[in-house]
Design a protein around this motif. Structure first.
Motif, PDB file in Angstrom:
ATOM      1  N   GLU A  89       0.834  -1.198   0.000  1.00 28.70           N
ATOM      2  CA  GLU A  89       0.000   0.000   0.000  1.00 28.70           C
ATOM      3  C   GLU A  89       0.873   1.254   0.000  1.00 28.70           C
ATOM      4  OE1 GLU A  89      -3.301  -0.224   2.755  1.00 28.70           O
ATOM      5  OE2 GLU A  89      -3.260   1.959   2.966  1.00 28.70           O
ATOM      6  N   ASN A  90       1.945   1.219   0.810  1.00 32.10           N
ATOM      7  CA  ASN A  90       2.879   2.351   0.814  1.00 32.10           C
ATOM      8  C   ASN A  90       3.501   2.551  -0.557  1.00 32.10           C
ATOM      9  OD1 ASN A  90       2.444   2.689   3.520  1.00 32.10           O
ATOM     10  ND2 ASN A  90       4.328   1.695   4.181  1.00 32.10           N
ATOM     11  N   ALA A  91       3.889   1.432  -1.156  1.00 31.62           N
ATOM     12  CA  ALA A  91       4.504   1.515  -2.486  1.00 31.62           C
ATOM     13  C   ALA A  91       3.522   2.145  -3.458  1.00 31.62           C
ATOM     14  CB  ALA A  91       4.913   0.126  -2.974  1.00 31.62           C
ATOM     15  N   ARG A  92       2.285   1.724  -3.378  1.00 34.74           N
ATOM     16  CA  ARG A  92       1.263   2.222  -4.277  1.00 34.74           C
ATOM     17  C   ARG A  92       0.972   3.709  -4.018  1.00 34.74           C
ATOM     18  NH1 ARG A  92      -4.544   3.586  -3.903  1.00 34.74           N
ATOM     19  NH2 ARG A  92      -5.363   3.299  -5.973  1.00 34.74           N
ATOM     20  N   ASN A  93       0.935   4.090  -2.743  1.00 39.30           N
ATOM     21  CA  ASN A  93       0.750   5.506  -2.419  1.00 39.30           C
ATOM     22  C   ASN A  93       1.907   6.346  -2.947  1.00 39.30           C
ATOM     23  OD1 ASN A  93      -1.731   5.604  -1.266  1.00 39.30           O
ATOM     24  ND2 ASN A  93      -1.001   5.399   0.834  1.00 39.30           N
ATOM     25  N   ALA A 109       0.983  -1.762 -12.937  1.00 41.79           N
ATOM     26  CA  ALA A 109       1.480  -2.984 -12.296  1.00 41.79           C
ATOM     27  C   ALA A 109       1.456  -2.832 -10.772  1.00 41.79           C
ATOM     28  CB  ALA A 109       2.889  -3.303 -12.789  1.00 41.79           C
ATOM     29  N   VAL A 110       1.866  -1.681 -10.291  1.00 46.97           N
ATOM     30  CA  VAL A 110       1.874  -1.448  -8.842  1.00 46.97           C
ATOM     31  C   VAL A 110       0.444  -1.417  -8.311  1.00 46.97           C
ATOM     32  CG1 VAL A 110       2.484   0.186  -7.004  1.00 46.97           C
ATOM     33  CG2 VAL A 110       4.013  -0.120  -8.937  1.00 46.97           C
ATOM     34  N   ASN A 111      -0.405  -0.694  -9.016  1.00 54.07           N
ATOM     35  CA  ASN A 111      -1.789  -0.521  -8.571  1.00 54.07           C
ATOM     36  C   ASN A 111      -2.538  -1.850  -8.582  1.00 54.07           C
ATOM     37  OD1 ASN A 111      -4.014   1.076  -7.779  1.00 54.07           O
ATOM     38  ND2 ASN A 111      -4.793   1.076  -9.875  1.00 54.07           N
ATOM     39  N   GLU A 112      -2.361  -2.590  -9.655  1.00 52.43           N
ATOM     40  CA  GLU A 112      -3.059  -3.864  -9.789  1.00 52.43           C
ATOM     41  C   GLU A 112      -2.551  -4.865  -8.754  1.00 52.43           C
ATOM     42  OE1 GLU A 112      -4.786  -5.846 -13.829  1.00 52.43           O
ATOM     43  OE2 GLU A 112      -2.647  -5.414 -13.722  1.00 52.43           O
ATOM     44  N   GLY A 113      -1.231  -4.859  -8.552  1.00 59.45           N
ATOM     45  CA  GLY A 113      -0.638  -5.770  -7.571  1.00 59.45           C
ATOM     46  C   GLY A 113      -1.200  -5.512  -6.187  1.00 59.45           C
ATOM     47  N   TRP A 114      -1.261  -4.252  -5.835  1.00 58.13           N
ATOM     48  CA  TRP A 114      -1.811  -3.899  -4.524  1.00 58.13           C
ATOM     49  C   TRP A 114      -3.269  -4.341  -4.413  1.00 58.13           C
ATOM     50  CZ3 TRP A 114      -5.668  -0.028  -3.804  1.00 58.13           C
ATOM     51  CH2 TRP A 114      -6.017   0.160  -2.465  1.00 58.13           C
ATOM     52  N   MET A 115      -4.053  -4.109  -5.466  1.00 57.61           N
ATOM     53  CA  MET A 115      -5.473  -4.477  -5.415  1.00 57.61           C
ATOM     54  C   MET A 115      -5.642  -5.987  -5.259  1.00 57.61           C
ATOM     55  SD  MET A 115      -7.561  -1.994  -8.016  1.00 57.61           S
ATOM     56  CE  MET A 115      -6.674  -2.418  -9.472  1.00 57.61           C
ATOM     57  N   GLY A 135       2.681 -16.342  -3.871  1.00 54.51           N
ATOM     58  CA  GLY A 135       2.983 -16.368  -5.303  1.00 54.51           C
ATOM     59  C   GLY A 135       2.551 -15.073  -5.970  1.00 54.51           C
ATOM     60  N   THR A 136       1.384 -14.565  -5.557  1.00 53.61           N
ATOM     61  CA  THR A 136       0.886 -13.321  -6.145  1.00 53.61           C
ATOM     62  C   THR A 136       1.821 -12.158  -5.818  1.00 53.61           C
ATOM     63  OG1 THR A 136      -1.359 -14.144  -5.887  1.00 53.61           O
ATOM     64  CG2 THR A 136      -1.112 -11.797  -6.315  1.00 53.61           C
ATOM     65  N   ILE A 137       2.268 -12.106  -4.588  1.00 53.69           N
ATOM     66  CA  ILE A 137       3.178 -11.015  -4.206  1.00 53.69           C
ATOM     67  C   ILE A 137       4.453 -11.074  -5.054  1.00 53.69           C
ATOM     68  CG2 ILE A 137       4.623 -10.066  -2.352  1.00 53.69           C
ATOM     69  CD1 ILE A 137       2.496 -11.010  -0.366  1.00 53.69           C
ATOM     70  N   ARG A 138       4.996 -12.283  -5.185  1.00 55.61           N
ATOM     71  CA  ARG A 138       6.229 -12.410  -5.965  1.00 55.61           C
ATOM     72  C   ARG A 138       6.002 -12.056  -7.428  1.00 55.61           C
ATOM     73  NH1 ARG A 138       7.623 -16.912  -7.058  1.00 55.61           N
ATOM     74  NH2 ARG A 138       6.589 -18.297  -5.587  1.00 55.61           N
ATOM     75  N   ARG A 139       4.890 -12.559  -7.965  1.00 53.10           N
ATOM     76  CA  ARG A 139       4.626 -12.342  -9.378  1.00 53.10           C
ATOM     77  C   ARG A 139       4.384 -10.855  -9.679  1.00 53.10           C
ATOM     78  NH1 ARG A 139       1.778 -16.535  -9.707  1.00 53.10           N
ATOM     79  NH2 ARG A 139      -0.165 -15.467  -9.287  1.00 53.10           N
ATOM     80  N   GLN A 140       3.634 -10.200  -8.799  1.00 53.40           N
ATOM     81  CA  GLN A 140       3.349  -8.784  -9.046  1.00 53.40           C
ATOM     82  C   GLN A 140       4.621  -7.954  -8.942  1.00 53.40           C
ATOM     83  OE1 GLN A 140       0.037  -9.532 -10.474  1.00 53.40           O
ATOM     84  NE2 GLN A 140       0.449  -7.343 -10.194  1.00 53.40           N
TER      85      GLN A 140
END
Lengths: 314, 485
Positions: A89-93, A109-115, A135-140
């Motif tokens: 969330e911080n990264a996205r902000n 990519a950042v926004n979608e990953g966070w969502m 896996g999702t965290i790594r992939r995003q």
């Protein structure tokens, strides 16, 4: 480029790298805990928390080391200000704040990953979806990296992003080594036992280096070889030497672009030279723990110097 | 040419309103011919799939709208409707002439208000309108901004009541927002329905940011270099329109700055960059006058730049829009726009106002009180659809409460008839259904001229019968097409 924006980009990539590292660490920890008895599993989770510097915060909340409890603490617990979801969330902000400094592909990519991770972690993770979450965290994280690599201009913005990534990654590798260093020291009792190789394998896995190490060493495991690989192998993208080389390269590019050199650059150059002159045997003789503690603190100093040199804050 | 359309036949029938797609007999108006043909050829269920696609697109790209006071829905999406609003070349030509005239008059009017005030001397505008008006800034008296431009970016809200009847509902000269929706709506439509755009008959809007950058640079102060440095000043990521600020900065290639990035040094406004402080020539500010400079206006403001007004008055920076232009958003001033247009252009206004009763005037006020149940009553300083009464739909209780407020302070209100706003269909689960719309074209002003992007932002009331199109009140948006000849 604004100092505030540079700060935002630098930290955005630190947060992303940290979230990815957490995912790897938890993945390796979970696997280790599965393969060992209850006591040893607790020990494993304790070392995960210690690596992340979150043991005290955890102990203030809970009195046992239940696997999913630890995982959820590390991934999403509000009592943990460094939880992976919050980091994303911080990264996205930060990306929102510096929206005009990243490409649309990086932002998406950042926004979608966070969502995605936010939705997955809307409820506590369970054993049967932990793999999906990690896996999702790594992939995003890979997606953001790929989008950055493929779409961003190679200017100061990119160099601040990369500097943040490698400062964070070097710190992570050093921390993992430091928490596990006792496993890598030669002790008479464990030599050659199955425990050792499982544990060593766990260290490699938490840095995504198990496959690479096997390829390079034809399946032979030895403590010093692993330590050498994780610290000194310039081909492995999470080794200390690789991270420092990349950091220096990006600072060099900044110096070239700006036409002036600051303290951060000097410190990074010295750190690279010191690491090049060191060798693993000597480090073991002098004390691996002492070496890593010093490394972590020097890495931190470089980060502070970058922030001051480039006017990250007023 | 009478043409029937399957989709249109199934449409919920418009009441007595002017529907922009269908004639009263249900046949399709020429502007929508091609679109309705296309609509008839879509397979069942396309709408649901595309709706999902559009929503995912907006979420991913981060187009959101923060609603004040709604903590959970911190980043809410503005509903986007997939049926375009279509304006013919002929209609647009007429509209743009009217808009240009009005914007020219607005600039001249503001200049006059801060200089000789001829319009007041001539007796055409009562002094009371700006004397106690917070939007009129004494700090601007006697000062002319670089290039003589006050309203660099204007949004003129238009409503339609008949085939040839467009009226101005509101002037937004302070900080009109919504242009990013105009741009993203088009991108979304082009991504989802490329086949509709084949043939290039729809006039593009995508070069707005480039034109904005050019227009702002043309207003730079004399001290600026050959390539003026433009920055967008935002209150930050928690502002409701932050997405738009970031979007425009990105598209213009301008820095997106916050107050904390700026300081006054050596008679210039400078921003803290990674290489040290660097001067800014033009600030496109998205914060209100009040917060611009704590040394001049609200001393509590953390959003602005201490000392920027001194630099401004000394010619060291361009502020867009100029401080003090908000006076034009005042609805009492609005009611005088026909006189204002005529006074400064010497021409009859091409675009009429909506008839307006000023409650400050005794006879009008009496009329308003007698006809409260059929009028829309608005606060003169209000915006965003807040603080107004819609007579025909208000409850007895609401009427009673509002009447009290009105009687206590009549000069704070104006009243307008409840207009029979035109409708354009939206897609609902049951198919097409007519909903009321307005239109906000965006206008750029520089010494090089007045530039109007074809179309603008169409806002649409998503609820049946509702006349409130404001996004803060659940309104949605549509892509707006201006057709080429």
């Amino acid at each position: 480029m604004l100092g505030r924006t540079a700060n935002g980009i630098f930290w955005m990539f630190r947060y992303l790298e940290r979230a990815e590292n957490i995912a790897r660490l938890v993945e390796a920890g979970f696997r280790m805990a599965l393969m060992r008895g209850a006591d040893a599993a607790s020990e494993e989770w304790r070392s995960v928390l210690a690596t992340l510097g979150e043991q005290a915060a955890y102990d203030a909340q809970y009195d046992d080391y239940d696997a999913m409890q630890v995982c959820n603490f590390v991934l999403r617990d509000k009592a943990n200000p460094q939880n992976a979801l919050l980091l994303l969330e911080n990264a996205r902000n930060n990306a929102r704040m510096a929206r005009s400094s990243v490409t649309t592909e990086v932002w998406e990519a950042v926004n979608e990953g966070w969502m995605m991770v936010r939705d997955l972690l809307a409820r506590p993770a369970r054993e049967n979806n932990l793999g999906l979450v990690l896996g999702t965290i790594r992939r995003q994280s890979s997606l953001v990296r790929g989008a950055s690599y493929g779409t961003m201009l190679r200017n100061d913005i990119y160099h601040f992003a990369r500097a943040g990534t490698f400062i964070e990654r070097a710190d992570n590798t050093a921390r993992i080594l430091d928490v596990k260093y006792h496993l890598l020291l030669p002790t008479v009792a464990h030599v050659g036992s199955r425990l050792d190789t499982t544990q060593w394998d766990g260290v490699l896995r938490s840095l995504g280096g198990d496959r690479a190490y096997r390829w390079l060493n034809a399946g032979r495991m030895d403590a010093r070889g692993i330590a050498n690989f994780l610290m000194m192998d310039a081909r492995f993208p999470r080794s200390l030497v690789f991270c420092l080389d990349q950091l220096l390269e990006n600072l060099d590019d900044l110096v070239e672009e700006y036409g002036e050199e600051g303290l951060s650059h000097r410190l990074a150059r010295e750190a690279v030279a010191r690491l090049a002159a060191a060798d693993t045997d000597a480090i073991f003789d002098m004390g691996l723990h002492e070496f890593l503690i010093r490394f972590i603190s020097e890495n931190h100093e470089i980060a502070s110097a970058i922030s001051a040199d480039y006017r990250f804050v007023d | 040419m009478l043409q029937c359309s399957k989709a249109a036949e199934r449409m919920e029938k418009p009441d007595s309103h002017f529907d922009e797609m269908l004639f009263p007999d249900g046949s399709v108006r020429p502007a929508y011919d091609r679109y309705c043909d296309w609509l008839d050829n879509q397979e069942d269920g396309w709408f649901k799939r595309k709706h999902f696609e559009a929503e995912a697109f907006f979420r991913r790209t981060g187009i959101t709208f923060n609603v004040y006071g709604a903590a959970e829905a911190e980043e809410r999406l503005i509903p986007f409707d997939m049926v375009p609003r279509i304006i013919t070349a002929q209609e647009w030509r007429k509209l743009s002439r009217g808009i240009e005239q009005r914007v020219r008059a607005l600039n001249a009017f503001i200049h006059d208000l801060y200089h000789r005030q001829e319009i007041i001397r001539s007796g055409r505008l009562p002094q009371r309108l700006f004397k106690d008006n917070d939007a009129w800034l004494p700090q601007m008296v006697g000062f002319t901004p670089p290039g003589g431009v006050y309203t660099h970016i204007v949004g003129i809200d238009l409503v339609r009541t008949g085939p040839d009847e467009f009226m101005v509902l509101e002037d937004n000269a302070r900080t009109p927002s919504g242009v990013s929706y105009m741009l993203e709506n088009r991108e979304t439509m082009m991504a989802m329905f490329p086949e509709l755009f084949k043939g290039g008959q729809i006039r593009p809007v995508s070069d707005y940011p480039r034109r904005l950058a050019k227009s702002l640079a043309a207003c730079a102060p004399d001290c600026a270099g050959e390539k003026p440095v433009v920055a967008v000043l935002t209150p930050g990521i928690y502002n409701s329109a932050y997405y738009e600020h970031a979007f425009l900065a990105d598209q213009m290639g301008a820095e997106l700055v916050e107050g904390s990035d700026l300081r006054v040094e050596d008679g210039r406004v400078q921003m803290r960059t990674t290489r040290g402080f660097r001067p800014v020539d033009v600030i496109y500010r998205r914060i209100d006058d009040e917060y611009l400079d704590p040394l001049t206006f609200n001393p509590e403001s953390m959003l602005g730049v201490p000392g920027i007004m001194d630099v401004y008055r000394a010619g060291g920076i361009t502020i867009a829009n100029a401080p003090g232009t908000g006076i034009c958003d005042d609805k009492a001033i609005y009611s005088f726009m026909p006189e204002i247009v005529e006074f400064y252009t010497g021409e009859k206004p091409l675009l009429p106002n909506v008839p307006t009763w000023r409650c400050a005037e005794k006879d009008s006020f009496a009329y308003v009180l007698d006809h409260l149940d059929e009028l829309v009553v608005k606060e003169v300083h209000g915006s965003g659809g807040y603080g107004m009464l819609i007579g025909p739909t208000a409850s007895k209780r609401e009427m009673k409460v509002f009447r009290k407020k009105l009687e206590a302070n009549p000069q704070n209100y104006i009243a307008q008839p409840t207009l029979s706003l035109s409708t354009v269909p939206i897609l609902t689960r049951k198919g097409l259904a007519p909903r009321h719309v307005d239109l906000r074209p965006f206008v750029l002003v520089s010494p090089e001229g007045i530039d109007i992007t074809p179309g603008g932002l169409t806002r649409v009331a998503m609820k049946k019968g509702s006349l409130v199109v404001n996004s803060s009140q659940g309104g949605g948006t549509k892509d707006s097409w201006v057709l080429d000849d």
